[in-house]
Enzyme design. Sequence first.
Site, short mmCIF file in Angstrom:
data_model
loop_
_atom_site.label_atom_id
_atom_site.label_comp_id
_atom_site.label_asym_id
_atom_site.label_seq_id
_atom_site.Cartn_x
_atom_site.Cartn_y
_atom_site.Cartn_z
N GLN A 277 -7.66 0.49 3.48
CA GLN A 277 -8.40 -0.57 4.67
C GLN A 277 -10.09 -0.16 4.17
OE1 GLN A 277 -7.49 -1.47 7.59
NE2 GLN A 277 -5.58 -0.37 7.47
N ASN B 165 -7.74 3.95 9.22
CA ASN B 165 -6.85 2.51 9.69
C ASN B 165 -7.68 2.73 11.25
OD1 ASN B 165 -4.99 4.28 8.84
ND2 ASN B 165 -3.48 4.13 10.72
N THR C 33 10.52 -7.74 -11.38
CA THR C 33 10.28 -9.33 -11.54
C THR C 33 8.84 -9.24 -10.79
OG1 THR C 33 12.41 -10.28 -12.09
CG2 THR C 33 10.45 -11.53 -11.82
N GLY D 222 0.53 -1.56 -0.23
CA GLY D 222 0.33 0.24 -0.20
C GLY D 222 1.11 0.96 -0.56
N THR D 223 2.00 0.77 0.52
CA THR D 223 2.78 2.58 0.80
C THR D 223 3.19 2.80 -0.19
OG1 THR D 223 3.28 1.80 3.50
CG2 THR D 223 4.80 3.58 1.69
N SER E 190 -4.08 -3.20 -0.48
CA SER E 190 -3.11 -3.42 -0.10
C SER E 190 -3.48 -5.02 0.58
CB SER E 190 -2.03 -3.14 1.32
OG SER E 190 -1.29 -4.36 1.97
N GLY E 191 -3.02 -6.22 -0.25
CA GLY E 191 -3.20 -7.52 0.15
C GLY E 191 -2.77 -7.90 1.24
N HIS E 192 -2.61 -7.23 2.41
CA HIS E 192 -1.98 -8.44 3.61
C HIS E 192 -3.22 -7.81 4.21
CE1 HIS E 192 -0.13 -4.84 6.42
NE2 HIS E 192 0.50 -4.73 5.11
N CYS F 110 2.12 1.33 12.70
CA CYS F 110 3.60 2.37 12.36
C CYS F 110 3.49 3.12 13.26
CB CYS F 110 2.94 2.96 11.32
SG CYS F 110 2.51 1.56 9.26
#
Length: 400
Positions: A178, A150, A236, A71-72, A198-200, A324
């Site tokens: 979020q 968040n 890649t 995401g960042t 963001s995936g996580h 964070c």
Amino acid sequence: MKPIYLDNNATTAVAPEVLDEMLPYLRDLYGNPSSMHTFGGQLGGRIREARAQVAALLGAEPEEIIFTSCGTESDNTAIMSALEIYPGKRHVITTRVEHPAVYNFCKHLARKGYRITYVPVDSKGRLNMDAFNKALDDDIAVVSIMYANNETGVVFPIEEIGTLLRERGVLFHTDAVQAAGKIPINTKTLPVDMLSLSGHKLHAPKGVGVLYVRKGTRFYPYIIGGHQEQGRRAGTENIASIIALGKACVLAGKNLETEAAYLSKLRDKLEAALLLDCPDARVNGDTEHRLPNTTNISFEYVEGEAILLKLDEFGVCASSGSACTSGSLEPSHVLRAMGVPFTAMHGSIRFSLSRYNTDEEMNRVIEVLPPIIKELRSLSPYGREKLVAEKISQCKTSST
Ligand code: PLP
């Protein structure tokens, strides 16, 4: 003992279905999709499928999806692209409650000479639309405003903001890290030019993200190198994680409404019980416009870190701010921007739920947390002060 994991805005468990989907691409199918041979080249089709799956969650076209590392990176890329496209424009508008991925990036830009407007919020974390409107001028390169916060889960009026900006022809990016997978997002009707996820945060692994860039939006890459992602993001492809993210988006999209209803029911139960059982507790943030999985509760006169450590003894994982900022004792810039009083800011705990949480887990937290708060208040200087104040007021009322 299995933890009671209520820190899903920090990160989520990889869904078992997602793990199954990605493992072959770590174990056997490890080729490079850019290779000429079939072993690598066959993977291009799977990336296309994942791109379409992510696009479907956002109501987007596959070619509007750029895979990134997180995401960042998506947030940084969106803002940097705008600055490259409009080199003459020096004004960036954002808010005082953004995630550091945008907030600290804007601070960095300020040091480079850009003019940044941080739009304030009110005590419920709602955006001050008057201040936003006043900030609009002809020098804006990009507006970057988060979809949902968040720390508090507060959802901003992205449609209203986007409509205003579109009328003025101003580029609009939203950090939906979020929001994506928790509430419906339809870029067909939502007036945004760029959007991060963001995936996580939605049960895919860490290390994969997406930047949606609306067709026709001028774009300049941030990571420059090979021709991957049609020259828009070199490097890649993280193929296993990209495939995982596609699957995670399918799962999130399939059950969006039922999951939201399930989560808000659990969250509301937890919140109501804690407010009832813990004196001097308050919810931070607008409870009407909020993510279904998040509650941020201040337990006044106690340190959030102390609460977290005690909860940890019972296997309960929560957070005292964004992932964070935890680890530092700096109070959250989000709660500060909301003007949350000092005594409440330091005792704030964020509970963020996922589809894997259960009613029994809520019952357990409701059972263990109120005695923790009581015990800590009896030990902490603020607690003692508060108790003394209460005793004095009790004496006053009993003597009248
Ligand atoms: N934006 C928001 C609103 C977030 O909550 C986070 C992570 O907590 C990020 C951006 C950064 O995402 P990532 O951890 O994938 O870099």
